[in-house]
Design an enzyme around this catalytic site. Structure first.
Site, PDB file in Angstrom:
ATOM      1  N   LEU A 153       2.029  -7.945  12.242  1.00 22.84           N
ATOM      2  CA  LEU A 153       2.747  -6.675  12.263  1.00 22.84           C
ATOM      3  C   LEU A 153       3.653  -6.512  11.046  1.00 22.84           C
ATOM      4  CD1 LEU A 153       3.814  -6.794  16.042  1.00 22.84           C
ATOM      5  CD2 LEU A 153       1.609  -6.107  15.063  1.00 22.84           C
TER       6      LEU A 153
ATOM      7  N   TYR B  90       1.224   2.749  -0.662  1.00 24.34           N
ATOM      8  CA  TYR B  90       1.321   2.184   0.681  1.00 24.34           C
ATOM      9  C   TYR B  90      -0.045   2.206   1.363  1.00 24.34           C
ATOM     10  CZ  TYR B  90       2.374   1.873   5.663  1.00 24.34           C
ATOM     11  OH  TYR B  90       2.373   1.512   6.984  1.00 24.34           O
TER      12      TYR B  90
ATOM     13  N   LYS C 243      -2.396  -1.032   2.566  1.00 30.18           N
ATOM     14  CA  LYS C 243      -2.818  -1.252   3.949  1.00 30.18           C
ATOM     15  C   LYS C 243      -4.344  -1.312   4.043  1.00 30.18           C
ATOM     16  CE  LYS C 243      -0.159  -1.620   6.995  1.00 30.18           C
ATOM     17  NZ  LYS C 243       0.519  -2.856   7.444  1.00 30.18           N
TER      18      LYS C 243
ATOM     19  N   ASN D 225       2.969   7.645  13.207  1.00 33.81           N
ATOM     20  CA  ASN D 225       4.178   8.211  13.799  1.00 33.81           C
ATOM     21  C   ASN D 225       4.561   7.562  15.126  1.00 33.81           C
ATOM     22  OD1 ASN D 225       4.623  10.239  11.718  1.00 33.81           O
ATOM     23  ND2 ASN D 225       2.756  11.167  12.521  1.00 33.81           N
TER      24      ASN D 225
END
Length: 196
Positions: A53, A103, A107, A132
């Protein structure tokens, strides 16, 4: 069950850690920014599943995205290869992996590393492309538009909306954690090697 959580002090990691601590059958190991990457080897050695995470979603230095999102993923893979056994990895990615920004590209690169590792070794991976996420311990002006709006309204601060026609897909943190718990409970009974 031995579970390693990277990014354990972050928003999602903290929520997962506290939920697992409420349950009896999990031994939780954690890895966060304050830990040295050299400690990963001993942490990974006897775990049953890794919740990866950790990540960088805000920085002025583009290199931080590479080190936080790609290099740590590479280190995890290298350690599993050294151990020589299969350890399921759950990665929290982002819907921004489909966008052309630093970003998103970092990822997506982490996702690709894990997919290649799965193809090469059969090591199970599970990728959650989240968007979100909101809920307890979210930081305003950092990782949650809902937390930002709530903070600004509570403090009589202005709210910025860049596109009033844009639809916002929200995900509640407890729903994400429920999904993680369900995955833990079924991961060994399913014969799936890659889920997105």
């Amino acid at each position: 069950m031995q579970i390693l959580i990277t990014g354990a002090e972050g928003f999602i990691g903290k929520n997962l850690k506290f939920r697992l601590q409420e349950l009896d059958n999990y031994n939780i190991k954690t890895f966060s920014r304050k830990d040295n990457a050299d400690s990963l080897s001993s942490l990974i050695a006897d775990v049953d599943i890794i919740f990866h995470l950790a990540g960088v979603n805000r920085s002025k230095d583009p290199q931080d995205f590479i080190s936080g999102n790609c290099e740590l993923t590479s280190e995890i893979i290298a350690n599993i290869k050294r151990i020589g056994r299969s350890i399921p990895i759950v990665l929290t990615s982002s819907t921004q992996a489909l966008m052309d920004n630093i970003y998103g590209r970092s990822k997506l690169a982490a996702e690709k590393m894990l997919k290649a590792f799965n193809q090469e070794s059969g090591n199970p991976i599970f990728i959650y492309r989240l968007s979100n996420v909101f809920g307890k311990w979210a930081k305003p002006n950092y990782n949650s538009v809902v937390a930002t709006f709530c903070n600004n309204i509570a403090n009589s601060l202005p709210i910025q909306i860049h596109d009033r026609t844009a639809k916002l897909k929200l995900v509640y943190i407890d729903d994400v954690i429920d999904s993680f718990i369900d995955l833990i409970n079924t991961i060994y009974s399913q014969n799936q090697q890659y889920i997105e």
